[in-house]
Design a protein around this motif. Structure first.
Motif, mmCIF file in Angstrom:
data_model
loop_
_atom_site.group_PDB
_atom_site.id
_atom_site.type_symbol
_atom_site.label_atom_id
_atom_site.label_comp_id
_atom_site.label_asym_id
_atom_site.label_seq_id
_atom_site.Cartn_x
_atom_site.Cartn_y
_atom_site.Cartn_z
ATOM 1 N N PHE A 1 0.833 -1.208 0.000
ATOM 2 C CA PHE A 1 0.000 0.000 0.000
ATOM 3 C C PHE A 1 0.864 1.252 0.000
ATOM 4 O O PHE A 1 1.837 1.345 0.763
ATOM 5 C CB PHE A 1 -0.899 -0.002 1.238
ATOM 6 N N VAL A 2 0.498 2.228 -0.852
ATOM 7 C CA VAL A 2 1.171 3.530 -0.892
ATOM 8 C C VAL A 2 0.095 4.615 -0.931
ATOM 9 O O VAL A 2 -0.762 4.616 -1.828
ATOM 10 C CB VAL A 2 2.102 3.671 -2.112
ATOM 11 N N SER A 3 0.130 5.520 0.032
ATOM 12 C CA SER A 3 -0.763 6.679 0.056
ATOM 13 C C SER A 3 -0.079 7.845 -0.654
ATOM 14 O O SER A 3 1.078 8.170 -0.352
ATOM 15 C CB SER A 3 -1.093 7.054 1.502
ATOM 16 N N VAL A 4 -0.810 8.472 -1.607
ATOM 17 C CA VAL A 4 -0.204 9.512 -2.448
ATOM 18 C C VAL A 4 -1.017 10.804 -2.327
ATOM 19 O O VAL A 4 -2.161 10.866 -2.816
ATOM 20 C CB VAL A 4 -0.137 9.078 -3.917
ATOM 21 N N PRO A 5 -0.486 11.854 -1.695
ATOM 22 C CA PRO A 5 -1.195 13.142 -1.657
ATOM 23 C C PRO A 5 -1.498 13.669 -3.062
ATOM 24 O O PRO A 5 -0.725 13.462 -4.008
ATOM 25 C CB PRO A 5 -0.225 14.049 -0.908
ATOM 26 N N ALA A 6 -2.628 14.351 -3.187
ATOM 27 C CA ALA A 6 -3.177 14.694 -4.494
ATOM 28 C C ALA A 6 -2.253 15.571 -5.321
ATOM 29 O O ALA A 6 -2.239 15.482 -6.566
ATOM 30 C CB ALA A 6 -4.529 15.388 -4.313
ATOM 31 N N ASP A 7 -1.489 16.449 -4.677
ATOM 32 C CA ASP A 7 -0.644 17.362 -5.446
ATOM 33 C C ASP A 7 0.756 16.815 -5.707
ATOM 34 O O ASP A 7 1.599 17.502 -6.285
ATOM 35 C CB ASP A 7 -0.546 18.723 -4.751
ATOM 36 N N ASP A 8 1.017 15.552 -5.323
ATOM 37 C CA ASP A 8 2.348 14.985 -5.566
ATOM 38 C C ASP A 8 2.582 14.659 -7.031
ATOM 39 O O ASP A 8 3.736 14.632 -7.484
ATOM 40 C CB ASP A 8 2.530 13.694 -4.751
ATOM 41 N N TRP A 9 1.519 14.355 -7.779
ATOM 42 C CA TRP A 9 1.710 13.803 -9.129
ATOM 43 C C TRP A 9 2.423 14.764 -10.071
ATOM 44 O O TRP A 9 3.135 14.325 -10.983
ATOM 45 C CB TRP A 9 0.358 13.399 -9.716
ATOM 46 N N SER A 10 2.276 16.057 -9.860
ATOM 47 C CA SER A 10 2.920 17.023 -10.764
ATOM 48 C C SER A 10 4.280 17.482 -10.261
ATOM 49 O O SER A 10 4.959 18.275 -10.933
ATOM 50 C CB SER A 10 2.011 18.246 -10.944
ATOM 51 N N ALA A 11 4.711 16.997 -9.111
ATOM 52 C CA ALA A 11 5.991 17.431 -8.546
ATOM 53 C C ALA A 11 7.153 16.872 -9.367
ATOM 54 O O ALA A 11 7.069 15.778 -9.931
ATOM 55 C CB ALA A 11 6.106 16.982 -7.100
ATOM 56 N N PRO A 12 8.286 17.591 -9.418
ATOM 57 C CA PRO A 12 9.460 17.071 -10.134
ATOM 58 C C PRO A 12 10.142 15.974 -9.340
ATOM 59 O O PRO A 12 10.110 15.946 -8.103
ATOM 60 C CB PRO A 12 10.368 18.301 -10.263
ATOM 61 N N CYS A 13 10.775 15.043 -10.063
ATOM 62 C CA CYS A 13 11.514 13.954 -9.418
ATOM 63 C C CYS A 13 12.466 13.339 -10.423
ATOM 64 O O CYS A 13 12.429 13.660 -11.613
ATOM 65 C CB CYS A 13 10.556 12.891 -8.872
ATOM 66 N N HIS A 14 13.292 12.431 -9.953
ATOM 67 C CA HIS A 14 14.138 11.643 -10.833
ATOM 68 C C HIS A 14 13.399 10.382 -11.260
ATOM 69 O O HIS A 14 12.615 9.825 -10.482
ATOM 70 C CB HIS A 14 15.440 11.253 -10.126
ATOM 71 N N PRO A 15 13.637 9.897 -12.471
ATOM 72 C CA PRO A 15 13.056 8.602 -12.857
ATOM 73 C C PRO A 15 13.576 7.483 -11.959
ATOM 74 O O PRO A 15 14.610 7.621 -11.300
ATOM 75 C CB PRO A 15 13.531 8.414 -14.303
ATOM 76 N N VAL A 16 12.842 6.394 -11.937
ATOM 77 C CA VAL A 16 13.220 5.228 -11.137
ATOM 78 C C VAL A 16 13.636 4.111 -12.071
ATOM 79 O O VAL A 16 12.900 3.762 -13.000
ATOM 80 C CB VAL A 16 12.043 4.766 -10.252
ATOM 81 N N ARG A 17 14.800 3.574 -11.843
ATOM 82 C CA ARG A 17 15.270 2.462 -12.668
ATOM 83 C C ARG A 17 14.590 1.159 -12.254
ATOM 84 O O ARG A 17 14.423 0.884 -11.071
ATOM 85 C CB ARG A 17 16.780 2.297 -12.521
#
Length: 537
Positions: free
Chosen positions: A163-179
């Motif tokens: 299970f992973v809880s994801v806050p609604a505004d996280d989806w547009s945040a910048p990040c590094h890709p995951v290998r």
């Protein structure tokens, strides 16, 4: 558009979608809400979104899909309320050892200190203890890594939901890709313990095998058949096995263990060694004395499930992949020279009558089903009759719930049909069970799935009637279910349905459902006589 390099930057949404592609999870099961819109925005054409009309259906469909494919299924639930709706089938997925990556929306991080509408104050704790891993990442940029870890944990054996809880505004945040990474799910058993087990088996004069659902889940069916033939011992299916454990037309197959301590002991104590493969030692549903645990009869236990090994009250457990353990053990054994047991007697075909006997329905259903059809069952009070009349022969050909919780098998059958569209799926379900998740029919219609739903209508909770007799209780409320019309319910969701109350109508209705291009429901009104739920093997 080209995928960013590992050194570049992307958004959480794009990183997660690329991760799901790498993990083979491009079918997403969900019921959308406002906190998931950032993930669902501009839905990519190479993904399939499977809509369930209630979150328990969503998890059940994902569970069936995961068990049928052997790969984790991705689930997207709506916030805390959606997780609450889904928890019954999350528990079932945990007991089924179904690999799931479940995500749920959470309110925006800036709102969380003020207990917002739809917010969960302890989101990661909500599904505990029936998930293997649960987290709400501390930073938006950590969401893809958390989902990657959830996938790897779900796929470590024994499989299970995460299970992973994801806050609604996280989806547009910048990040590094995951290998993408691979983590082996198999571990080898202790060679010294295997050698000890082989010596004990070779010395036994009357060994018996008890085989459970891990065998089919691991794809170790041929290996367990080869081991049983080398030993030359009868094989029993473990209590409440949720998958095919051993081909039920094989000469060595000796029947099913009941989930009752005394019945298990009576079945096993004539033997001088018990080898349990891919099942707990043992699953019980009623109280009683299990004399087998106070005897000197050795119990050898092969499993990947450390919790099942730790909970076994007697015997030697050998932890390791059945895919590795079974051939290794067989290679250590001498050629079997024991006389084969007598073939298991088959019951005579039941006679037609009015009202329709459940055993007659099950016999006729087996006659019209093709050999490669998949049976998904949730009719607990009729399971002994099903086991007598509907022998399962093909690996991957049977699924039910391991939890005892109703509401799994209809959505589970939908998920299995999505995963195996080349095979006809038959959902055999009781009238009480059908009312837990009927919404799954709508999803089957939308995807035109090859699904035949056979509802056994005895106007009540048959298992409760049976337990009432065993426990000598009377006048229990809430057991009778008069007035339900499942054919009309199916029609209301665009699914063809027929109601059968006479034996002479049965074959035609079943044949129509099994030949239909899409889903079809057949409701069969049966004799409401109270069945015997637990008997001897």
């Amino acid at each position: 558009m080209a995928k960013p390099s590992p050194q570049g930057r992307t958004t959480v949404r794009e990183a997660v979608l690329d991760l799901l592609r790498d993990c083979g999870m491009t079918t997403v099961f969900g019921n959308p809400g406002s906190t998931e819109l950032g993930f669902l925005d501009r839905w990519p054409s190479d993904f399939r979104y499977v809509l369930g009309l209630q979150e328990a259906c969503v998890v059940g469909m994902a569970d069936g899909h995961a068990r049928a494919t052997g790969n984790a299924a991705f689930v997207n639930l709506h916030s805390a309320a959606g997780v609450g709706h889904a928890l019954g089938n999350v528990f079932t997925a945990f007991r089924n050892q179904a690999p799931l990556v479940i995500t749920a929306g959470q309110q925006a991080r800036s709102l969380l200190p003020n207990f917002p509408f739809l917010g969960a104050s302890e989101a990661a704790s909500f599904p505990h203890p029936y998930v293997k891993f649960s987290v709400e990442p501390a930073r938006a940029e950590d969401v893809p890594t958390a989902i990657a870890q959830a996938y790897r944990v779900a796929m470590q054996k024994p499989w299970g939901p995460t299970f992973v809880s994801v806050p609604a505004d996280d989806w547009s945040a910048p990040c590094h890709p995951v290998r993408a990474r691979r983590v082996s799910g198999d571990t080898a058993p202790d060679p010294a313990l295997l050698e000890e087990a082989a010596r004990a088996i070779a010395a036994a004069r009357r060994p018996v095998l008890v085989v459970g659902p891990e065998v089919d889940a691991e794809g170790a069916g041929e290996a367990v058949v080869a081991l049983a033939e080398r030993i030359g011992a009868p094989v029993l299916t473990s209590p409440f096995s949720s998958r095919l454990s051993f081909p039920e037309d094989h000469p060595l197959f000796a029947g099913f263990l009941a989930a009752a301590p005394q019945a298990v002991s009576e079945a096993l104590m004539p033997h001088d060694l018990v080898l349990v493969v891919g099942a707990p030692v043992f699953t019980f549903h009623v109280k009683g004395e299990a004399g087998i645990f106070r005897s000197d009869i050795p119990i050898l236990h092969l499993t990947m499930d450390g919790a099942a090994a730790a909970s076994a009250p007697w015997g030697t457990s050998i932890l390791g992949s059945l895919r590795l353990a079974l051939p290794a053990l067989a290679a250590l054994l001498p050629d079997g020279r024991r006389p084969l047991p007598a073939p298991r007697p088959r019951p005579a075909p039941p006679a037609a009558a009015h009202p329709i006997p459940p055993a007659f329905l099950l016999h006729r259903l087996r006659e019209v089903m093709s050999d490669d059809a998949i049976l998904v069952e949730e009719a607990p009070s009729h399971r002994p009759a099903m086991q007598a009349q509907m022998p399962i022969r093909r690996w991957g050909g049977f699924f039910t719930m391991a939890s005892g919780g109703l509401g799994y098998s209809l959505p589970g059958a939908v998920g299995i049909a999505l995963a195996r569209p080349e095979r006809r799926v038959v959902c055999l379900i009781g009238d009480g069970s059908m009312m837990y998740s009927p919404q799954a029919l709508w999803t089957a219609v939308q995807h035109r799935l090859p699904l035949a739903v056979v509802v056994i209508n005895n106007e009540g909770y048959g298992a409760m009637r049976s337990f009432g007799q065993v426990m000598q209780v009377r006048d229990v409320p809430g057991i009778d279910l008069p007035g339900l019309d499942f054919a009309s319910l199916a029609h209301s969701m665009g699914c063809p349905g027929r109601r059968v109350s006479r034996a002479e109508e049965l074959d035609d209705a079943l044949a129509e459902a099994l030949a239909a291009e899409g889903p079809m429901l057949v409701e069969v009104v049966v004799d409401a006589a109270v069945p015997t739920l637990y008997g001897k093997a």
